[in-house]
Design a protein around this motif. Structure first.
Motif, PDB file in Angstrom:
ATOM      1  N   GLY A   1      -4.019   5.292  -0.653  1.00 14.30           N
ATOM      2  CA  GLY A   1      -4.157   3.912  -1.091  1.00 14.30           C
ATOM      3  C   GLY A   1      -3.333   3.527  -2.289  1.00 14.30           C
ATOM      4  N   VAL A   2      -2.695   4.483  -2.936  1.00 11.69           N
ATOM      5  CA  VAL A   2      -1.869   4.152  -4.098  1.00 11.69           C
ATOM      6  C   VAL A   2      -0.659   3.342  -3.653  1.00 11.69           C
ATOM      7  CG1 VAL A   2      -0.516   5.071  -6.020  1.00 11.69           C
ATOM      8  CG2 VAL A   2      -2.637   6.204  -5.334  1.00 11.69           C
ATOM      9  N   VAL A   3       0.031   3.853  -2.629  1.00 10.84           N
ATOM     10  CA  VAL A   3       1.153   3.136  -2.029  1.00 10.84           C
ATOM     11  C   VAL A   3       1.086   3.297  -0.519  1.00 10.84           C
ATOM     12  CG1 VAL A   3       2.721   3.367  -4.003  1.00 10.84           C
ATOM     13  CG2 VAL A   3       2.767   5.083  -2.203  1.00 10.84           C
TER      14      VAL A   3
ATOM     15  N   ALA B   1      -6.002 -10.247  -0.273  1.00 12.72           N
ATOM     16  CA  ALA B   1      -4.648 -10.042  -0.800  1.00 12.72           C
ATOM     17  C   ALA B   1      -3.657 -10.119   0.366  1.00 12.72           C
ATOM     18  CB  ALA B   1      -4.574  -8.707  -1.525  1.00 12.72           C
ATOM     19  N   GLN B   2      -2.803  -9.120   0.532  1.00 12.23           N
ATOM     20  CA  GLN B   2      -1.796  -9.122   1.594  1.00 12.23           C
ATOM     21  C   GLN B   2      -2.154  -8.095   2.649  1.00 12.23           C
ATOM     22  OE1 GLN B   2       1.271 -10.992   2.015  1.00 12.23           O
ATOM     23  NE2 GLN B   2       1.033 -10.035   3.995  1.00 12.23           N
ATOM     24  N   SER B   3      -2.335  -8.541   3.893  1.00 13.74           N
ATOM     25  CA  SER B   3      -2.601  -7.612   4.988  1.00 13.74           C
ATOM     26  C   SER B   3      -1.269  -7.180   5.591  1.00 13.74           C
ATOM     27  CB  SER B   3      -3.498  -8.257   6.042  1.00 13.74           C
ATOM     28  OG  SER B   3      -2.934  -9.459   6.496  1.00 13.74           O
ATOM     29  N   VAL B   4      -1.120  -5.855   5.768  1.00  9.18           N
ATOM     30  CA  VAL B   4       0.132  -5.293   6.248  1.00  9.18           C
ATOM     31  C   VAL B   4      -0.105  -4.142   7.218  1.00  9.18           C
ATOM     32  CG1 VAL B   4       1.580  -5.926   4.267  1.00  9.18           C
ATOM     33  CG2 VAL B   4       0.269  -3.827   4.194  1.00  9.18           C
ATOM     34  N   CYS B   5       0.881  -3.887   8.042  1.00 13.25           N
ATOM     35  CA  CYS B   5       0.919  -2.730   8.921  1.00 13.25           C
ATOM     36  C   CYS B   5       2.031  -1.842   8.356  1.00 13.25           C
ATOM     37  CB  CYS B   5       1.253  -3.168  10.348  1.00 13.25           C
ATOM     38  SG  CYS B   5       1.366  -1.816  11.533  1.00 13.25           S
ATOM     39  N   CYS B   6       1.686  -0.604   7.990  1.00 13.48           N
ATOM     40  CA  CYS B   6       2.648   0.264   7.311  1.00 13.48           C
ATOM     41  C   CYS B   6       2.894   1.541   8.104  1.00 13.48           C
ATOM     42  CB  CYS B   6       2.147   0.619   5.915  1.00 13.48           C
ATOM     43  SG  CYS B   6       1.813  -0.832   4.884  1.00 13.48           S
ATOM     44  N   GLU B   7       4.105   2.046   8.020  1.00 13.01           N
ATOM     45  CA  GLU B   7       4.477   3.270   8.725  1.00 13.01           C
ATOM     46  C   GLU B   7       3.855   4.511   8.112  1.00 13.01           C
ATOM     47  OE1 GLU B   7       8.721   3.512   8.974  1.00 13.01           O
ATOM     48  OE2 GLU B   7       8.891   1.584   9.970  1.00 13.01           O
ATOM     49  N   ASN B   8       3.653   4.526   6.796  1.00 12.51           N
ATOM     50  CA  ASN B   8       3.144   5.715   6.127  1.00 12.51           C
ATOM     51  C   ASN B   8       2.041   5.331   5.145  1.00 12.51           C
ATOM     52  OD1 ASN B   8       2.673   8.070   4.717  1.00 12.51           O
ATOM     53  ND2 ASN B   8       4.814   8.621   4.544  1.00 12.51           N
ATOM     54  N   ASN B   9       0.813   5.649   5.508  1.00 14.44           N
ATOM     55  CA  ASN B   9      -0.361   5.329   4.681  1.00 14.44           C
ATOM     56  C   ASN B   9      -0.981   6.587   4.076  1.00 14.44           C
ATOM     57  OD1 ASN B   9      -0.130   2.654   5.638  1.00 14.44           O
ATOM     58  ND2 ASN B   9      -1.347   3.162   7.422  1.00 14.44           N
TER      59      ASN B   9
ATOM     60  N   LYS C   1       8.377   2.474 -10.214  1.00 15.55           N
ATOM     61  CA  LYS C   1       7.557   3.238 -11.160  1.00 15.55           C
ATOM     62  C   LYS C   1       6.489   4.038 -10.412  1.00 15.55           C
ATOM     63  CE  LYS C   1       4.685   2.779 -15.256  1.00 15.55           C
ATOM     64  NZ  LYS C   1       4.154   1.876 -16.274  1.00 15.55           N
ATOM     65  N   ALA C   2       5.767   3.386  -9.485  1.00 19.51           N
ATOM     66  CA  ALA C   2       4.707   4.068  -8.731  1.00 19.51           C
ATOM     67  C   ALA C   2       5.285   5.205  -7.887  1.00 19.51           C
ATOM     68  CB  ALA C   2       3.960   3.074  -7.843  1.00 19.51           C
ATOM     69  N   LEU C   3       6.402   4.944  -7.213  1.00 15.67           N
ATOM     70  CA  LEU C   3       7.022   5.972  -6.383  1.00 15.67           C
ATOM     71  C   LEU C   3       7.518   7.139  -7.237  1.00 15.67           C
ATOM     72  CD1 LEU C   3       9.044   3.806  -3.828  1.00 15.67           C
ATOM     73  CD2 LEU C   3       6.826   4.907  -3.497  1.00 15.67           C
ATOM     74  N   GLY C   4       8.068   6.836  -8.396  1.00 11.95           N
ATOM     75  CA  GLY C   4       8.542   7.875  -9.304  1.00 11.95           C
ATOM     76  C   GLY C   4       7.411   8.759  -9.796  1.00 11.95           C
ATOM     77  N   LEU C   5       6.266   8.156 -10.140  1.00 15.04           N
ATOM     78  CA  LEU C   5       5.107   8.927 -10.610  1.00 15.04           C
ATOM     79  C   LEU C   5       4.562   9.843  -9.524  1.00 15.04           C
ATOM     80  CD1 LEU C   5       3.225   6.180 -12.657  1.00 15.04           C
ATOM     81  CD2 LEU C   5       4.405   8.196 -13.567  1.00 15.04           C
ATOM     82  N   LEU C   6       4.687   9.404  -8.268  1.00 14.52           N
ATOM     83  CA  LEU C   6       4.198  10.204  -7.151  1.00 14.52           C
ATOM     84  C   LEU C   6       5.266  11.156  -6.601  1.00 14.52           C
ATOM     85  CD1 LEU C   6       2.246   7.412  -5.276  1.00 14.52           C
ATOM     86  CD2 LEU C   6       1.263   9.340  -6.528  1.00 14.52           C
TER      87      LEU C   6
ATOM     88  N   ASP D   1      14.948   3.946   2.796  1.00 18.36           N
ATOM     89  CA  ASP D   1      15.307   2.569   3.137  1.00 18.36           C
ATOM     90  C   ASP D   1      14.967   1.662   1.966  1.00 18.36           C
ATOM     91  OD1 ASP D   1      15.867   0.140   4.260  1.00 18.36           O
ATOM     92  OD2 ASP D   1      14.381   0.276   5.842  1.00 18.36           O
ATOM     93  N   VAL D   2      15.973   1.296   1.176  1.00 14.83           N
ATOM     94  CA  VAL D   2      15.714   0.510  -0.020  1.00 14.83           C
ATOM     95  C   VAL D   2      15.315  -0.927   0.289  1.00 14.83           C
ATOM     96  CG1 VAL D   2      17.153   1.899  -1.535  1.00 14.83           C
ATOM     97  CG2 VAL D   2      18.163  -0.041  -0.334  1.00 14.83           C
ATOM     98  N   THR D   3      15.441  -1.362   1.544  1.00 16.65           N
ATOM     99  CA  THR D   3      15.020  -2.712   1.902  1.00 16.65           C
ATOM    100  C   THR D   3      13.573  -2.739   2.393  1.00 16.65           C
ATOM    101  OG1 THR D   3      15.810  -2.502   4.171  1.00 16.65           O
ATOM    102  CG2 THR D   3      17.369  -3.359   2.546  1.00 16.65           C
ATOM    103  N   ALA D   4      12.945  -1.580   2.459  1.00 18.16           N
ATOM    104  CA  ALA D   4      11.575  -1.501   2.979  1.00 18.16           C
ATOM    105  C   ALA D   4      10.586  -2.168   2.026  1.00 18.16           C
ATOM    106  CB  ALA D   4      11.179  -0.038   3.164  1.00 18.16           C
ATOM    107  N   LEU D   5       9.508  -2.701   2.610  1.00 18.21           N
ATOM    108  CA  LEU D   5       8.429  -3.241   1.806  1.00 18.21           C
ATOM    109  C   LEU D   5       7.418  -2.131   1.542  1.00 18.21           C
ATOM    110  CD1 LEU D   5       7.777  -6.725   3.443  1.00 18.21           C
ATOM    111  CD2 LEU D   5       8.918  -6.227   1.286  1.00 18.21           C
ATOM    112  N   VAL D   6       6.892  -2.113   0.328  1.00 20.64           N
ATOM    113  CA  VAL D   6       5.922  -1.104  -0.078  1.00 20.64           C
ATOM    114  C   VAL D   6       4.668  -1.817  -0.563  1.00 20.64           C
ATOM    115  CG1 VAL D   6       5.475   0.789  -1.693  1.00 20.64           C
ATOM    116  CG2 VAL D   6       7.758   0.499  -0.717  1.00 20.64           C
ATOM    117  N   GLY D   7       3.523  -1.363  -0.048  1.00 13.41           N
ATOM    118  CA  GLY D   7       2.249  -1.916  -0.490  1.00 13.41           C
ATOM    119  C   GLY D   7       1.713  -1.105  -1.652  1.00 13.41           C
TER     120      GLY D   7
END
Length: 112
Positions: free
Chosen positions: A99-101, A87-95, A52-57, A63-69
């Protein structure tokens, strides 16, 4: 040859354990893609909330197996004790989505 349930159960469980994917965790010092993010939730790209969030943006994830924050803020891990994330601390490829995703995330251990 007599069937031995204990041997069968042990073998079945060992194969199941070997086939179960483990979640990779990265030491905070190895995040080279930008600041570590503290995300309210981290979910697979296929989850309903992420879709839903990705669709709105208007974001298409290859990569459908990727984790999204979702709902992420950058944190600092400089100094003793490092940053804090309740909450959950993560290292992401695309920030780059304000901050939405955050895309392509890997959980981070702030104590390492």
């Amino acid at each position: 040859m007599q069937f031995k349930p204990a041997i069968f159960t042990t073998l079945a469980l060992s194969y199941l354990a070997a086939a179960t994917p483990t979640r990779r965790t990265l030491p905070a010092s190895q995040c080279a893609t930008g600041p570590i993010q503290c995300c309210k939730s981290v979910e697979p790209a296929t989850s309903a909330a992420v879709s839903k969030a990705l669709g709105l943006l208007g974001i298409v994830v290859q990569d459908v197996t990727a984790l999204v924050g979702l709902t992420c803020d950058p944190i600092s891990v400089i100094g003793v004790g490092g940053g804090a994330c309740s909450a959950q601390s993560v290292c992401c490829e695309n920030n780059s989505f304000h901050g939405v995703v955050a895309l392509g995330c890997v959980p981070v251990d702030l104590s390492l």
